[in-house]
Design an enzyme around this catalytic site. Sequence first.
Site: not given
Ligand code: NDP
Ligand code: GDR
Length: 369
Positions: A158, A160, A181
Amino acid sequence: ATATAGGGDVDDETAPVPRALAPARKVALITGITGQDGSYLTELLLSKGYEVHGLIRRSSNFNTQRLDHIYHDPHAVPSAPRPPMRLHYADLSDSSSLRRALDAISPDEVYNLAAQSHVAVSFEIPDYTADVTATGALRLLEAVRLSRKPMRYYQAGSSEMFGSTPPPQREDTPFHPRSPYAAAKVAAHWYTVNYREAYGVFACNGVLFNHESPRRGENFVTRKITRAVGRIKVGLQTRVFLGNLSAARDWGFAGDYVEAMWLMLQQEQPGDYVVATEESHTVEEFLQAAFGYAGLSWKDHVVIDKKYFRPAEVDSLKGDATKARKVLKWKPKVGFQELVEMMVDHDIELAKKEKVLVDAGYRDPKQQP
Ligand code: NDP
Ligand code: GDR
Protein backbone atom coordinates in the site's frame (compact mmCIF):
# COMPACT_ATOMS: atom_id res chain seq x y z
CA ALA A 1 -15.27 -27.16 4.22
CA THR A 2 -16.08 -25.50 0.95
CA ALA A 3 -18.44 -22.54 1.09
CA THR A 4 -21.00 -21.35 -1.39
CA ALA A 5 -21.37 -17.70 -2.27
CA GLY A 6 -24.81 -17.90 -0.76
CA GLY A 7 -23.13 -18.63 2.54
CA GLY A 8 -24.39 -22.21 2.98
CA ASP A 9 -22.10 -25.19 3.24
CA VAL A 10 -21.72 -27.84 0.60
CA ASP A 11 -19.71 -30.99 0.75
CA ASP A 12 -16.19 -30.57 -0.70
CA GLU A 13 -16.49 -33.65 -2.84
CA THR A 14 -19.65 -32.47 -4.56
CA ALA A 15 -18.03 -29.37 -5.94
CA PRO A 16 -14.57 -30.04 -7.40
CA VAL A 17 -13.66 -28.10 -10.50
CA PRO A 18 -13.53 -30.65 -13.34
CA ARG A 19 -9.81 -30.33 -14.05
CA ALA A 20 -9.63 -33.20 -16.51
CA LEU A 21 -11.72 -31.05 -18.84
CA ALA A 22 -9.10 -28.32 -18.87
CA PRO A 23 -5.75 -29.79 -17.82
CA ALA A 24 -3.72 -26.80 -19.01
CA ARG A 25 -5.76 -24.26 -17.10
CA LYS A 26 -3.80 -22.13 -14.63
CA VAL A 27 -4.97 -22.22 -11.03
CA ALA A 28 -5.05 -19.13 -8.80
CA LEU A 29 -5.74 -18.77 -5.10
CA ILE A 30 -7.02 -15.42 -3.84
CA THR A 31 -7.16 -14.45 -0.18
CA GLY A 32 -9.56 -11.57 0.41
CA ILE A 33 -11.68 -12.73 -2.54
CA THR A 34 -14.81 -11.25 -0.94
CA GLY A 35 -13.28 -7.76 -0.89
CA GLN A 36 -13.34 -5.04 -3.54
CA ASP A 37 -10.14 -6.12 -5.28
CA GLY A 38 -10.85 -9.84 -4.84
CA SER A 39 -14.04 -9.56 -6.89
CA TYR A 40 -12.38 -7.66 -9.75
CA LEU A 41 -9.37 -9.99 -9.77
CA THR A 42 -11.69 -13.01 -9.89
CA GLU A 43 -13.45 -11.58 -12.94
CA LEU A 44 -10.11 -10.85 -14.63
CA LEU A 45 -8.65 -14.31 -13.98
CA LEU A 46 -11.82 -16.11 -15.05
CA SER A 47 -11.79 -14.08 -18.28
CA LYS A 48 -8.23 -15.31 -18.86
CA GLY A 49 -9.28 -18.94 -18.45
CA TYR A 50 -8.00 -19.49 -14.89
CA GLU A 51 -9.51 -21.77 -12.31
CA VAL A 52 -10.02 -19.47 -9.32
CA HIS A 53 -10.14 -20.48 -5.67
CA GLY A 54 -10.86 -18.03 -2.90
CA LEU A 55 -10.45 -18.16 0.84
CA ILE A 56 -13.33 -16.77 2.81
CA ARG A 57 -13.67 -16.38 6.54
CA ARG A 58 -16.59 -17.27 8.66
CA SER A 59 -18.89 -14.38 9.47
CA SER A 60 -22.34 -14.18 11.06
CA ASN A 61 -23.71 -12.36 8.00
CA PHE A 62 -23.13 -13.27 4.37
CA ASN A 63 -19.85 -11.75 3.20
CA THR A 64 -19.95 -12.90 -0.42
CA GLN A 65 -22.18 -10.19 -1.95
CA ARG A 66 -19.43 -8.96 -4.26
CA LEU A 67 -19.20 -12.43 -5.81
CA ASP A 68 -22.89 -13.19 -6.14
CA HIS A 69 -22.96 -12.24 -9.83
CA ILE A 70 -20.18 -14.78 -10.53
CA TYR A 71 -21.27 -17.59 -8.26
CA HIS A 72 -23.65 -20.16 -9.62
CA ASP A 73 -25.61 -22.27 -7.16
CA PRO A 74 -25.50 -25.88 -8.42
CA HIS A 75 -28.70 -26.64 -6.50
CA ALA A 76 -30.65 -23.91 -8.28
CA VAL A 77 -29.98 -25.02 -11.86
CA PRO A 78 -27.96 -28.26 -11.66
CA SER A 79 -27.62 -28.58 -15.43
CA ALA A 80 -26.14 -25.10 -15.99
CA PRO A 81 -22.34 -24.96 -16.41
CA ARG A 82 -20.59 -23.54 -13.33
CA PRO A 83 -17.76 -21.04 -13.64
CA PRO A 84 -14.49 -22.56 -12.37
CA MET A 85 -14.54 -20.69 -9.07
CA ARG A 86 -14.61 -22.32 -5.65
CA LEU A 87 -14.61 -20.85 -2.15
CA HIS A 88 -13.00 -22.39 0.92
CA TYR A 89 -13.14 -21.42 4.56
CA ALA A 90 -9.78 -20.30 5.96
CA ASP A 91 -8.39 -17.38 7.91
CA LEU A 92 -5.09 -15.52 7.73
CA SER A 93 -4.84 -15.89 11.50
CA ASP A 94 -4.88 -19.70 11.19
CA SER A 95 -1.73 -21.12 9.57
CA SER A 96 -3.03 -24.67 9.43
CA SER A 97 -6.01 -23.56 7.36
CA LEU A 98 -3.66 -21.82 4.90
CA ARG A 99 -1.43 -24.86 4.54
CA ARG A 100 -4.39 -27.16 4.01
CA ALA A 101 -5.81 -24.83 1.39
CA LEU A 102 -2.52 -24.67 -0.54
CA ASP A 103 -2.17 -28.47 -0.36
CA ALA A 104 -5.71 -29.08 -1.58
CA ILE A 105 -5.76 -26.43 -4.32
CA SER A 106 -2.13 -26.54 -5.46
CA PRO A 107 -2.31 -23.15 -7.19
CA ASP A 108 0.17 -21.73 -9.68
CA GLU A 109 -0.39 -18.20 -8.38
CA VAL A 110 -1.30 -16.94 -4.91
CA TYR A 111 -2.71 -13.41 -4.50
CA ASN A 112 -2.66 -12.25 -0.88
CA LEU A 113 -5.33 -9.53 -0.80
CA ALA A 114 -6.75 -10.30 2.64
CA ALA A 115 -6.14 -7.73 5.36
CA GLN A 116 -7.74 -5.65 8.05
CA SER A 117 -7.59 -2.87 5.49
CA HIS A 118 -9.13 0.14 7.24
CA VAL A 119 -6.51 2.66 8.38
CA ALA A 120 -8.64 4.42 11.01
CA VAL A 121 -9.90 1.11 12.43
CA SER A 122 -6.29 -0.09 12.78
CA PHE A 123 -5.82 2.46 15.57
CA GLU A 124 -8.70 0.76 17.43
CA ILE A 125 -7.54 -2.83 16.83
CA PRO A 126 -3.76 -2.57 16.33
CA ASP A 127 -2.90 -6.02 17.64
CA TYR A 128 -5.46 -7.75 15.42
CA THR A 129 -4.38 -5.62 12.44
CA ALA A 130 -0.75 -6.71 12.90
CA ASP A 131 -1.81 -10.35 13.28
CA VAL A 132 -3.82 -10.44 10.05
CA THR A 133 -2.15 -7.82 7.87
CA ALA A 134 1.50 -8.52 8.76
CA THR A 135 1.76 -11.98 10.37
CA GLY A 136 -1.00 -13.31 8.09
CA ALA A 137 1.23 -12.55 5.09
CA LEU A 138 4.14 -14.30 6.81
CA ARG A 139 1.99 -17.37 7.49
CA LEU A 140 0.95 -17.52 3.85
CA LEU A 141 4.51 -17.02 2.58
CA GLU A 142 5.68 -19.81 4.84
CA ALA A 143 2.96 -22.10 3.47
CA VAL A 144 4.02 -21.16 -0.09
CA ARG A 145 7.68 -21.85 0.71
CA LEU A 146 6.91 -25.24 2.26
CA SER A 147 4.67 -26.43 -0.56
CA ARG A 148 6.23 -28.93 -2.96
CA LYS A 149 4.95 -27.11 -6.02
CA PRO A 150 6.53 -23.72 -6.86
CA MET A 151 3.93 -20.96 -6.61
CA ARG A 152 4.09 -17.31 -7.55
CA TYR A 153 3.06 -14.95 -4.76
CA TYR A 154 1.54 -11.45 -4.90
CA GLN A 155 1.49 -9.25 -1.79
CA ALA A 156 -1.03 -6.39 -1.64
CA GLY A 157 1.20 -3.54 -0.49
CA SER A 158 0.00 0.00 0.00
CA SER A 159 0.95 3.63 -0.59
CA GLU A 160 0.14 4.08 3.11
CA MET A 161 3.61 2.62 3.72
CA PHE A 162 5.11 5.92 2.46
CA GLY A 163 3.10 7.76 5.12
CA SER A 164 4.73 11.08 5.81
CA THR A 165 7.41 10.86 3.11
CA PRO A 166 6.52 13.62 0.63
CA PRO A 167 5.38 12.89 -2.95
CA PRO A 168 6.04 11.81 -5.61
CA GLN A 169 6.53 8.32 -4.14
CA ARG A 170 8.11 5.48 -6.11
CA GLU A 171 9.75 2.08 -5.45
CA ASP A 172 12.90 3.47 -3.76
CA THR A 173 11.11 6.13 -1.67
CA PRO A 174 11.66 5.46 2.07
CA PHE A 175 8.69 4.19 4.08
CA HIS A 176 7.44 6.19 7.06
CA PRO A 177 4.19 4.49 8.15
CA ARG A 178 1.67 6.56 10.12
CA SER A 179 -0.74 3.91 11.41
CA PRO A 180 -0.72 0.36 12.77
CA TYR A 181 -2.15 -0.67 9.38
CA ALA A 182 0.69 0.96 7.47
CA ALA A 183 3.34 -0.46 9.82
CA ALA A 184 1.82 -3.93 9.35
CA LYS A 185 1.94 -3.49 5.56
CA VAL A 186 5.61 -2.47 5.80
CA ALA A 187 6.33 -5.71 7.70
CA ALA A 188 4.43 -7.74 5.08
CA HIS A 189 6.39 -5.94 2.34
CA TRP A 190 9.74 -6.90 3.85
CA TYR A 191 8.64 -10.48 4.61
CA THR A 192 7.86 -10.76 0.91
CA VAL A 193 11.26 -9.35 -0.12
CA ASN A 194 12.94 -11.66 2.40
CA TYR A 195 11.22 -14.81 1.11
CA ARG A 196 12.30 -13.84 -2.39
CA GLU A 197 15.91 -13.28 -1.34
CA ALA A 198 16.24 -16.09 1.19
CA TYR A 199 14.30 -18.89 -0.48
CA GLY A 200 13.99 -17.82 -4.10
CA VAL A 201 10.18 -17.59 -3.93
CA PHE A 202 8.75 -15.77 -6.97
CA ALA A 203 7.23 -13.10 -4.73
CA CYS A 204 6.14 -9.60 -5.78
CA ASN A 205 5.01 -6.55 -3.83
CA GLY A 206 2.48 -4.32 -5.51
CA VAL A 207 2.65 -0.92 -3.85
CA LEU A 208 -0.80 0.21 -4.87
CA PHE A 209 -2.13 3.71 -4.36
CA ASN A 210 -5.81 4.15 -3.42
CA HIS A 211 -8.16 2.51 -5.86
CA GLU A 212 -11.91 2.78 -5.74
CA SER A 213 -15.03 1.53 -7.50
CA PRO A 214 -18.75 1.06 -6.99
CA ARG A 215 -17.73 -2.01 -4.96
CA ARG A 216 -15.56 -0.02 -2.54
CA GLY A 217 -16.34 -0.59 1.15
CA GLU A 218 -18.84 2.00 2.34
CA ASN A 219 -16.67 3.36 5.15
CA PHE A 220 -13.81 4.49 2.89
CA VAL A 221 -14.09 8.17 2.10
CA THR A 222 -14.85 8.02 -1.64
CA ARG A 223 -17.69 5.54 -1.32
CA LYS A 224 -18.98 7.22 1.82
CA ILE A 225 -19.26 10.39 -0.23
CA THR A 226 -20.84 8.83 -3.33
CA ARG A 227 -23.32 6.84 -1.19
CA ALA A 228 -24.27 10.10 0.51
CA VAL A 229 -24.64 11.90 -2.83
CA GLY A 230 -27.00 9.18 -4.08
CA ARG A 231 -29.10 9.20 -0.92
CA ILE A 232 -29.23 13.00 -0.72
CA LYS A 233 -30.22 13.18 -4.39
CA VAL A 234 -33.27 10.95 -3.84
CA GLY A 235 -34.16 12.50 -0.48
CA LEU A 236 -33.10 9.72 1.91
CA GLN A 237 -30.63 11.86 3.88
CA THR A 238 -29.51 15.46 4.07
CA ARG A 239 -26.10 15.43 5.75
CA VAL A 240 -22.86 13.46 5.70
CA PHE A 241 -20.29 13.58 8.52
CA LEU A 242 -16.63 13.60 7.51
CA GLY A 243 -13.18 14.23 8.97
CA ASN A 244 -10.10 15.76 7.34
CA LEU A 245 -10.93 17.21 3.92
CA SER A 246 -7.42 18.43 3.08
CA ALA A 247 -5.72 15.04 2.75
CA ALA A 248 -4.64 14.35 -0.84
CA ARG A 249 -4.79 10.92 -2.47
CA ASP A 250 -3.86 9.41 -5.83
CA TRP A 251 -7.19 7.72 -6.64
CA GLY A 252 -7.52 5.16 -9.44
CA PHE A 253 -10.05 2.52 -10.51
CA ALA A 254 -9.81 -0.92 -8.86
CA GLY A 255 -10.59 -2.72 -12.14
CA ASP A 256 -7.43 -1.23 -13.67
CA TYR A 257 -5.27 -2.05 -10.65
CA VAL A 258 -5.99 -5.79 -10.54
CA GLU A 259 -4.53 -6.02 -14.07
CA ALA A 260 -1.24 -4.74 -12.68
CA MET A 261 -1.32 -7.45 -9.98
CA TRP A 262 -1.70 -10.14 -12.62
CA LEU A 263 0.99 -8.62 -14.86
CA MET A 264 3.53 -8.69 -11.99
CA LEU A 265 3.18 -12.46 -11.73
CA GLN A 266 3.61 -12.95 -15.50
CA GLN A 267 7.10 -11.39 -15.68
CA GLU A 268 10.30 -13.43 -16.00
CA GLN A 269 11.65 -12.05 -12.74
CA PRO A 270 9.81 -11.15 -9.54
CA GLY A 271 9.89 -7.51 -8.45
CA ASP A 272 8.15 -4.69 -6.60
CA TYR A 273 6.04 -2.10 -8.40
CA VAL A 274 4.30 1.16 -7.59
CA VAL A 275 0.85 1.31 -9.20
CA ALA A 276 -0.74 4.77 -9.36
CA THR A 277 -2.44 7.28 -11.66
CA GLU A 278 0.25 9.91 -10.93
CA GLU A 279 -2.52 12.46 -10.23
CA SER A 280 -3.52 13.63 -6.77
CA HIS A 281 -6.72 15.23 -5.41
CA THR A 282 -7.85 16.32 -1.97
CA VAL A 283 -10.93 14.89 -0.26
CA GLU A 284 -12.49 18.32 -0.80
CA GLU A 285 -11.86 18.05 -4.54
CA PHE A 286 -13.53 14.63 -4.53
CA LEU A 287 -16.51 16.17 -2.74
CA GLN A 288 -16.69 18.98 -5.28
CA ALA A 289 -16.56 16.53 -8.20
CA ALA A 290 -19.10 14.08 -6.76
CA PHE A 291 -21.69 16.57 -5.48
CA GLY A 292 -21.15 18.83 -8.51
CA TYR A 293 -21.78 15.96 -10.94
CA ALA A 294 -25.12 15.29 -9.21
CA GLY A 295 -26.04 18.98 -9.36
CA LEU A 296 -25.58 19.50 -5.62
CA SER A 297 -23.33 21.76 -3.52
CA TRP A 298 -21.24 19.79 -0.99
CA LYS A 299 -21.10 22.74 1.41
CA ASP A 300 -24.87 22.42 1.94
CA HIS A 301 -24.53 18.85 3.18
CA VAL A 302 -21.11 18.13 4.71
CA VAL A 303 -20.62 18.39 8.47
CA ILE A 304 -17.16 18.00 9.98
CA ASP A 305 -17.04 15.50 12.84
CA LYS A 306 -13.82 15.26 14.86
CA LYS A 307 -14.30 11.56 15.38
CA TYR A 308 -13.24 10.93 11.78
CA PHE A 309 -9.85 12.58 12.24
CA ARG A 310 -7.00 10.12 12.76
CA PRO A 311 -4.35 10.19 15.51
CA ALA A 312 -1.75 10.57 12.74
CA GLU A 313 -2.65 11.49 9.16
CA VAL A 314 -1.07 10.79 5.80
CA ASP A 315 -1.27 14.23 4.20
CA SER A 316 -0.26 13.74 0.61
CA LEU A 317 0.15 10.76 -1.70
CA LYS A 318 0.99 10.89 -5.39
CA GLY A 319 2.67 7.94 -7.07
CA ASP A 320 5.37 7.73 -9.71
CA ALA A 321 4.46 4.58 -11.65
CA THR A 322 7.26 4.82 -14.24
CA LYS A 323 8.47 1.27 -13.54
CA ALA A 324 5.00 -0.26 -13.97
CA ARG A 325 4.48 1.72 -17.16
CA LYS A 326 7.84 0.65 -18.61
CA VAL A 327 8.21 -2.95 -17.41
CA LEU A 328 4.60 -4.11 -17.09
CA LYS A 329 3.35 -1.87 -19.94
CA TRP A 330 0.55 -0.99 -17.52
CA LYS A 331 -1.34 2.28 -17.44
CA PRO A 332 -4.66 3.26 -15.89
CA LYS A 333 -7.65 3.49 -18.24
CA VAL A 334 -10.09 5.31 -15.94
CA GLY A 335 -9.30 8.89 -14.89
CA PHE A 336 -10.42 10.81 -11.78
CA GLN A 337 -13.58 12.43 -13.18
CA GLU A 338 -14.71 9.21 -14.88
CA LEU A 339 -14.17 7.29 -11.63
CA VAL A 340 -16.23 9.80 -9.65
CA GLU A 341 -19.03 9.69 -12.21
CA MET A 342 -19.04 5.87 -12.32
CA MET A 343 -19.40 5.74 -8.53
CA VAL A 344 -22.03 8.50 -8.32
CA ASP A 345 -24.10 6.96 -11.15
CA HIS A 346 -24.01 3.59 -9.40
CA ASP A 347 -24.92 5.02 -6.02
CA ILE A 348 -27.81 7.12 -7.34
CA GLU A 349 -29.29 3.94 -8.83
CA LEU A 350 -28.70 2.10 -5.55
CA ALA A 351 -30.39 4.90 -3.59
CA LYS A 352 -33.40 4.78 -5.90
CA LYS A 353 -33.81 1.08 -5.07
CA GLU A 354 -33.46 1.83 -1.34
CA LYS A 355 -36.13 4.51 -1.73
CA VAL A 356 -38.57 1.95 -3.15
CA LEU A 357 -38.06 -0.16 -0.02
CA VAL A 358 -38.40 2.86 2.26
CA ASP A 359 -41.58 4.02 0.50
CA ALA A 360 -43.06 0.53 0.80
CA GLY A 361 -42.28 0.51 4.53
CA TYR A 362 -39.66 -2.27 4.27
CA ARG A 363 -36.77 -0.11 5.34
CA ASP A 364 -36.12 2.60 7.89
CA PRO A 365 -34.84 5.74 6.10
CA LYS A 366 -32.76 6.58 9.19
CA GLN A 367 -30.60 3.52 8.48
CA GLN A 368 -27.60 5.19 6.86
CA PRO A 369 -24.75 3.26 5.26
P1 NDP B 1 -11.30 -4.94 1.42
O1 NDP B 1 -11.31 -4.39 2.79
O2 NDP B 1 -12.43 -4.63 0.49
O3 NDP B 1 -11.15 -6.54 1.49
C1 NDP B 1 -10.34 -7.16 2.45
C2 NDP B 1 -10.51 -8.65 2.32
O4 NDP B 1 -9.74 -9.32 3.34
C3 NDP B 1 -11.97 -9.13 2.52
O5 NDP B 1 -12.21 -10.19 1.63
C4 NDP B 1 -11.96 -9.62 3.95
O6 NDP B 1 -12.96 -10.56 4.23
C5 NDP B 1 -10.58 -10.26 3.98
N1 NDP B 1 -10.10 -10.52 5.34
C6 NDP B 1 -10.03 -9.66 6.38
N2 NDP B 1 -9.52 -10.26 7.47
C7 NDP B 1 -9.28 -11.54 7.11
C8 NDP B 1 -8.78 -12.67 7.80
N3 NDP B 1 -8.43 -12.61 9.08
N4 NDP B 1 -8.63 -13.84 7.12
C9 NDP B 1 -9.01 -13.93 5.82
N5 NDP B 1 -9.51 -12.90 5.13
C10 NDP B 1 -9.65 -11.72 5.77
O7 NDP B 1 -9.91 -4.48 0.75
P2 NDP B 1 -9.59 -4.11 -0.78
O8 NDP B 1 -10.17 -5.11 -1.66
O9 NDP B 1 -9.85 -2.66 -0.99
O10 NDP B 1 -7.99 -4.25 -0.76
C11 NDP B 1 -7.36 -5.51 -1.01
C12 NDP B 1 -5.98 -5.51 -0.38
O11 NDP B 1 -5.20 -4.47 -0.93
C13 NDP B 1 -5.97 -5.29 1.13
O12 NDP B 1 -4.89 -6.05 1.65
C14 NDP B 1 -5.67 -3.81 1.28
O13 NDP B 1 -5.05 -3.55 2.50
C15 NDP B 1 -4.74 -3.61 0.10
N6 NDP B 1 -4.74 -2.29 -0.48
C16 NDP B 1 -5.92 -1.71 -0.88
C17 NDP B 1 -5.90 -0.50 -1.52
C18 NDP B 1 -7.15 0.16 -1.95
O14 NDP B 1 -7.11 1.36 -2.24
N7 NDP B 1 -8.26 -0.55 -2.05
C19 NDP B 1 -4.62 0.21 -1.80
C20 NDP B 1 -3.45 -0.52 -1.38
C21 NDP B 1 -3.52 -1.72 -0.74
P3 NDP B 1 -14.48 -10.09 4.63
O15 NDP B 1 -15.17 -9.78 3.33
O16 NDP B 1 -15.00 -11.28 5.33
O17 NDP B 1 -14.34 -8.88 5.50
P1 GDR C 1 -7.01 5.51 3.19
O1 GDR C 1 -8.53 5.61 2.69
O2 GDR C 1 -6.86 5.81 4.63
O3 GDR C 1 -6.20 6.34 2.24
O4 GDR C 1 -6.71 3.96 3.00
P2 GDR C 1 -9.81 6.32 3.33
O5 GDR C 1 -10.77 6.44 2.21
O6 GDR C 1 -10.25 5.64 4.57
O7 GDR C 1 -9.26 7.78 3.74
C1 GDR C 1 -8.76 8.69 2.78
C2 GDR C 1 -8.60 10.06 3.41
O8 GDR C 1 -9.90 10.59 3.68
C3 GDR C 1 -9.89 11.17 4.97
N1 GDR C 1 -11.26 11.22 5.50
C4 GDR C 1 -12.03 10.15 5.80
N2 GDR C 1 -11.80 8.82 5.68
C5 GDR C 1 -12.80 7.98 6.03
N3 GDR C 1 -12.60 6.65 5.88
N4 GDR C 1 -13.98 8.43 6.54
C6 GDR C 1 -14.26 9.75 6.70
O9 GDR C 1 -15.32 10.14 7.16
C7 GDR C 1 -13.23 10.67 6.30
N5 GDR C 1 -13.15 12.02 6.28
C8 GDR C 1 -11.96 12.33 5.80
C9 GDR C 1 -8.95 10.29 5.77
O10 GDR C 1 -8.50 10.95 6.95
C10 GDR C 1 -7.85 10.04 4.74
O11 GDR C 1 -6.93 11.10 4.75
C11 GDR C 1 -7.14 3.26 1.84
C12 GDR C 1 -7.41 1.80 2.25
O12 GDR C 1 -7.98 1.13 1.15
C13 GDR C 1 -6.10 1.11 2.61
O13 GDR C 1 -6.33 -0.29 2.80
C14 GDR C 1 -5.11 1.30 1.45
O14 GDR C 1 -3.88 0.71 1.77
C15 GDR C 1 -4.93 2.78 1.17
O15 GDR C 1 -6.19 3.34 0.82
C16 GDR C 1 -3.98 3.02 -0.01
